[in-house]
Design an enzyme around this catalytic site. Structure first.
Site, PDB file in Angstrom:
ATOM      1  N   TRP A 225      10.498   9.596 -15.150  1.00  0.00           N
ATOM      2  CA  TRP A 225       9.126   9.541 -14.627  1.00  0.00           C
ATOM      3  C   TRP A 225       9.117   9.867 -13.136  1.00  0.00           C
ATOM      4  O   TRP A 225       8.330  10.693 -12.671  1.00  0.00           O
ATOM      5  CB  TRP A 225       8.583   8.139 -14.905  1.00  0.00           C
ATOM      6  CG  TRP A 225       7.197   7.845 -14.472  1.00  0.00           C
ATOM      7  CD1 TRP A 225       6.047   8.093 -15.166  1.00  0.00           C
ATOM      8  CD2 TRP A 225       6.799   7.202 -13.261  1.00  0.00           C
ATOM      9  NE1 TRP A 225       4.959   7.634 -14.456  1.00  0.00           N
ATOM     10  CE2 TRP A 225       5.392   7.083 -13.288  1.00  0.00           C
ATOM     11  CE3 TRP A 225       7.492   6.703 -12.151  1.00  0.00           C
ATOM     12  CZ2 TRP A 225       4.667   6.490 -12.249  1.00  0.00           C
ATOM     13  CZ3 TRP A 225       6.779   6.114 -11.116  1.00  0.00           C
ATOM     14  CH2 TRP A 225       5.382   6.020 -11.171  1.00  0.00           C
ATOM     15  N   LYS A 226       9.985   9.215 -12.397  1.00  0.00           N
ATOM     16  CA  LYS A 226      10.087   9.454 -10.947  1.00  0.00           C
ATOM     17  C   LYS A 226      10.425  10.917 -10.658  1.00  0.00           C
ATOM     18  O   LYS A 226       9.800  11.565  -9.805  1.00  0.00           O
ATOM     19  CB  LYS A 226      11.174   8.548 -10.363  1.00  0.00           C
ATOM     20  CG  LYS A 226      11.614   8.896  -8.940  1.00  0.00           C
ATOM     21  CD  LYS A 226      12.881   8.128  -8.572  1.00  0.00           C
ATOM     22  CE  LYS A 226      13.445   8.597  -7.250  1.00  0.00           C
ATOM     23  NZ  LYS A 226      12.589   8.234  -6.101  1.00  0.00           N
TER      24      LYS A 226
ATOM     25  N   GLU B 226       4.801 -11.855   0.349  1.00  0.00           N
ATOM     26  CA  GLU B 226       4.686 -11.643  -1.099  1.00  0.00           C
ATOM     27  C   GLU B 226       5.288 -12.780  -1.905  1.00  0.00           C
ATOM     28  O   GLU B 226       4.972 -12.948  -3.080  1.00  0.00           O
ATOM     29  CB  GLU B 226       5.347 -10.332  -1.508  1.00  0.00           C
ATOM     30  CG  GLU B 226       6.858 -10.399  -1.580  1.00  0.00           C
ATOM     31  CD  GLU B 226       7.482  -9.043  -1.822  1.00  0.00           C
ATOM     32  OE1 GLU B 226       8.444  -8.978  -2.579  1.00  0.00           O
ATOM     33  OE2 GLU B 226       6.999  -8.066  -1.242  1.00  0.00           O
TER      34      GLU B 226
ATOM     35  N   CYS C 260       5.388  -5.658   6.533  1.00  0.00           N
ATOM     36  CA  CYS C 260       4.532  -4.538   6.137  1.00  0.00           C
ATOM     37  C   CYS C 260       3.776  -4.851   4.854  1.00  0.00           C
ATOM     38  O   CYS C 260       4.237  -5.609   4.019  1.00  0.00           O
ATOM     39  CB  CYS C 260       5.352  -3.258   5.949  1.00  0.00           C
ATOM     40  SG  CYS C 260       6.715  -3.384   4.796  1.00  0.00           S
TER      41      CYS C 260
ATOM     42  N   HIS D 240       4.123   6.339   5.064  1.00  0.00           N
ATOM     43  CA  HIS D 240       4.201   6.635   3.634  1.00  0.00           C
ATOM     44  C   HIS D 240       3.451   7.903   3.260  1.00  0.00           C
ATOM     45  O   HIS D 240       3.463   8.317   2.111  1.00  0.00           O
ATOM     46  CB  HIS D 240       3.689   5.451   2.816  1.00  0.00           C
ATOM     47  CG  HIS D 240       4.571   4.251   2.917  1.00  0.00           C
ATOM     48  ND1 HIS D 240       4.414   3.294   3.899  1.00  0.00           N
ATOM     49  CD2 HIS D 240       5.652   3.872   2.194  1.00  0.00           C
ATOM     50  CE1 HIS D 240       5.343   2.376   3.759  1.00  0.00           C
ATOM     51  NE2 HIS D 240       6.104   2.695   2.735  1.00  0.00           N
TER      52      HIS D 240
END
Length: 762
Positions: free
Chosen positions: A19-20, A609, A647, A698
């Site tokens: 997929w990547k 997170e 981040c 990004h």
């Protein structure tokens, strides 16, 4: 009582990351759109087939995506920012929202609840026409039915969670926009039901952390939807924690089934069921296999759970399923034969978890004697790993026991330290730096691969790393940065690198999981007690410092991030594992300092997170997370400057925790979140060193000097110039050299312009 097996979601990336590779080939124009769509369809159907072959009865359809499932939902409902109106084709619009374009910034990206997966934040704009732009779940449902004969279970993100994750509206507008979502969801569900969908999974993970008023608001929306689609069979799916506080109301929602997490929310959900029971006319979907970790289940414990539930729940049916989507686990452990037998046997990746669901189903429908051999095997595996030497190190226990209160604080307060550091470092006003990594080019990756495969020697590899380091030290000097970095060319991953050099870690060959977009990570496995072995960063950092008169930062990953970005042993509290990592890093930091490194950055991008979803649980987590950072960093001299970096998080929740870290300088992502943290600082003060990222790394676009200057200008309205730093949002590992150099040149020029203005106004 009927009992079925179900899955909430399957890893997207493919067993060999097909997929990547397909995504990146399409982005780089190596394949065309038709080839891209054809290959993605093959991968998508293969995932359905695997689940079918494993014996899963309710197979998720629609969990597959080209980038992110939240982005899929945003596109489907027409939440497309107007800045992308120039794009006409689906894929052009979709990927522009995800990655940005030459002229437009991407939509914000942030963490999916308390996981290491990132989603694209939906954007609401005034005048937005909300409608069902594309019934993608229907297309994928019909595809699986036609191609494989699989009558799957469509999976969609629920309206309440979707809108709560979106931005761009005021709180006063929320209820109105929420009502506007009813019509497209009605159309979506009606079309799925008409096509024959027997059950539709509606994910509402936000339900674990709602107020009573919000739950009532959500219920009204579901009642409005049910009124228009009375015959659709809806499974209201919650995960990542319990819904204990609002359980009594949630079980009255007009849905056919309710999915609860009995792994991460076990105690709370059991308490709620014990108190309020469960509706006899609804099906209970039991999340009993951990969808976020890689360890074999304790089958005895799971079967005890079902015994408890069957005594308390008078439901007509049960569903056996993971606690959440298996998106967060690697696909299959069969290739990990290099691991020790005791560790290999203890693992269960996504495919093994599907097998566990089938085992549990067999035990529940045919009796435990039907899986007696498997039960005995599981018991032996758990006993072996629990009693292993790696999990019972006396030196690690002794170091933990010896800790004193003074091990968790710096000798002097920040203001006095910073004065000493300014004298020692001689940095200008608004110093510039980067976050740590520079481009990992094809040459860098290929050379590392050759070294790991034994094609080149250690000496040849070290010479190559030194050459890259020197090249980028010279680039940084020419650009005019004030505090330099060595570039991290020796590191594949900011957590894996340290795990490879600490006791207690192990590594998979193919244990990849998706982080964001096509970015996959291979988390280390913390299976034993963590301990320092030898210096991990000294050689490369000291070499870089020897090349320049400017200050070079040492670069480490913090204990909480290493913890949160690893698959962690589940036999002791996470706090204890974090302290073990902190003690090992403390040793490394002391070595860097004694080697002449005067600025040391300890990154904690994953601190936020790891926070529990429920606010009542935050304090306990924040306390030990902050203590872990302090334990790692507090033994250095006052003149040594400690930096940290974070981040892509909702920082407003943890401003006090950031302050408590007592780092001399923190750098924080700002540009991709479109300045939200700047707004946070308008309502609170931050009296320590801080760098608010001035450009999004990004995205491949090179921002102008003026864009960066604007962020600096906005930042200086809420930050003291005396303590302000200028830096990118994050590390530059994934960018190309031809993108990085001009962007940093623009950044340095923006800093110079800001200094000039400050001097003029002084």
């Amino acid at each position: 009582m009927a009992i079925q097996t179900s899955n909430l979601g399957y890893p997207r990336i493919g067993l060999q990351r097909e997929w990547k590779k397909t995504l990146e080939a399409f982005w780089s124009n190596k394949i065309n759109e038709e080839q891209f769509l054809t290959t993605m369809k093959e991968i998508r159907l293969q995932h359905v087939k695997v689940q079918q072959e494993k014996g899963i009865e309710l197979i998720p359809i629609g969990d597959f995506t080209y980038y992110d499932h939240v982005l899929d939902t945003a596109y489907m409902l027409g939440f497309i920012p107007s800045r992308f109106s120039e794009f006409t084709s689906y894929l052009d619009v979709y990927f522009a929202m995800a990655r940005g374009s030459k002229d437009h910034v991407a939509s914000e990206m942030t963490k999916w609840f308390n996981t290491n997966y990132h989603y694209i934040v939906p954007e609401y704009e005034e005048g937005l026409q909300i409608s069902l732009k594309d019934n993608r779940p229907l297309r994928l449902y019909e595809e699986a039915k036609q191609e494989l004969g699989v009558d799957g279970k469509p999976v969609i993100l629920g309206p309440y969670t979707f809108l709560k994750l979106a931005k761009g509206y005021t709180q006063e507008q929320f209820a109105t926009i929420l009502k506007q979502l009813v019509a497209p969801y009605v159309q979506l569900l009606s079309e799925l039901h008409a096509a024959g969908a027997q059950i539709i999974q509606v994910d509402e993970p936000i339900f674990a952390s709602l107020t009573k008023e919000e739950v009532q608001q959500a219920k009204e929306i579901y009642e409005a939807i049910r009124k228009e689609v009375p015959n659709a069979t809806l499974l209201l799916q919650t995960y990542f924690d319990s819904v204990e506080e609002n359980y009594e109301e949630i079980i009255t929602f007009p849905v056919s089934s309710i999915g609860l997490d009995f792994v991460h929310g076990k105690e709370g959900n059991l308490n709620a069921i014990s108190k309020y029971g469960f509706p006899a006319d609804k099906t209970l979907a039991v999340g009993c296999i951990d969808g976020r970790n890689i360890w074999r289940a304790d089958l005895d414990e799971v079967l005890t759970l079902f015994t408890t539930l069957q005594k308390q729940v008078q439901t007509k049916d049960l569903i056996v399923q993971p606690s959440c989507s298996l998106l967060h686990t690697p696909i299959d452990k069969t290739e990990e034969t290099h691991l020790s037998t005791e560790l290999f046997d203890a693992l269960a990746f996504a495919n093994q978890k599907l097998e566990e669901l089938v085992l549990i189903h067999s035990a529940l429908t045919q009796g435990t004697e039907s899986i007696s051999n498997e039960l005995e095997t599981y018991r032996n595996v758990h006993h072996t790993i629990r009693s292993s030497a790696a999990r019972n190190r006396e030196d690690v226990k002794a170091a933990r026991t010896a800790l004193k209160e003074e091990d968790f604080s710096r000798p002097l307060p920040f203001e006095k330290r910073y004065e000493l550091q300014q004298v020692a470092l001689k940095l200008p006003l608004l110093p510039t730096t980067t976050i740590g990594s520079f481009p990992q080019t094809t040459e860098v990756r290929q050379t590392r691969k050759e070294w790991r495969n034994g094609i080149i020697s250690n000496e040849q590899y070290e010479q190559f790393i030194e050459k890259e380091t020197e090249k980028w030290i010279r680039y940084q000097e020419e650009i005019g940065l004030d505090v330099l970095v060595h570039g991290e060319f020796e590191r594949t991953d900011m957590v894996e690198y340290f795990g490879e050099r600490l006791a207690g870690f192990s590594f998979t060959k193919n244990g990849w999981v998706q982080s964001y977009g096509s970015r996959c990570v291979k988390p280390p496995v913390i299976y034993g007690d963590v301990a320092f072995i030898n210096g991990m960063t000294i050689k490369e950092t000291v070499y870089a410092q020897s090349l320049t008169e400017k200050v070079v930062k040492g670069m480490l990953t913090g204990p909480v991030t290493i913890l949160n970005w690893s698959f962690v042993r589940n036999d002791i509290p996470r706090k204890e594992v974090s302290y073990q990592i902190a003690l090992a890093l403390r040793h490394e930091i002391e070595l860097l300092e004694s080697s002449g490194i005067r600025v040391i950055q300890v990154d904690e991008p994953a601190l936020r997170e790891g926070m529990p979803l429920k606010e009542k649980d935050w304090d306990a987590y924040i306390t030990w997370a902050v203590q872990s950072f302090l334990l790692a960093t507090s033994s250095v001299a006052n003149e040594t400057q400690i930096h940290t970096h974070m981040c892509y998080s909702n920082f407003e929740d943890i401003v006090d925790a950031i302050r408590a870290l007592d780092a001399d300088v923190i750098s924080i992502e700002t540009s991709r979140s479109h300045g939200e943290f700047i707004d946070t600082l308008k309502h609170t003060t931050y009296e320590k060193g801080i760098g608010l990222g001035v450009y999004d790394i990004h995205s491949p676009r090179v921002p102008s000097k003026d864009e960066m200057y604007k962020i600096v200008e906005q930042s200086l309205q809420v930050c003291d110039p005396k303590y302000f730093w200028i830096n990118p949002d994050c590390g530059l590992k994934t960018r190309r050299t031809e993108e990085v150099i001009p962007a940093l040149e623009h950044m340095v020029q923006a800093a110079k312009d800001a200094r000039s203005l400050l001097k003029t106004n002084a």
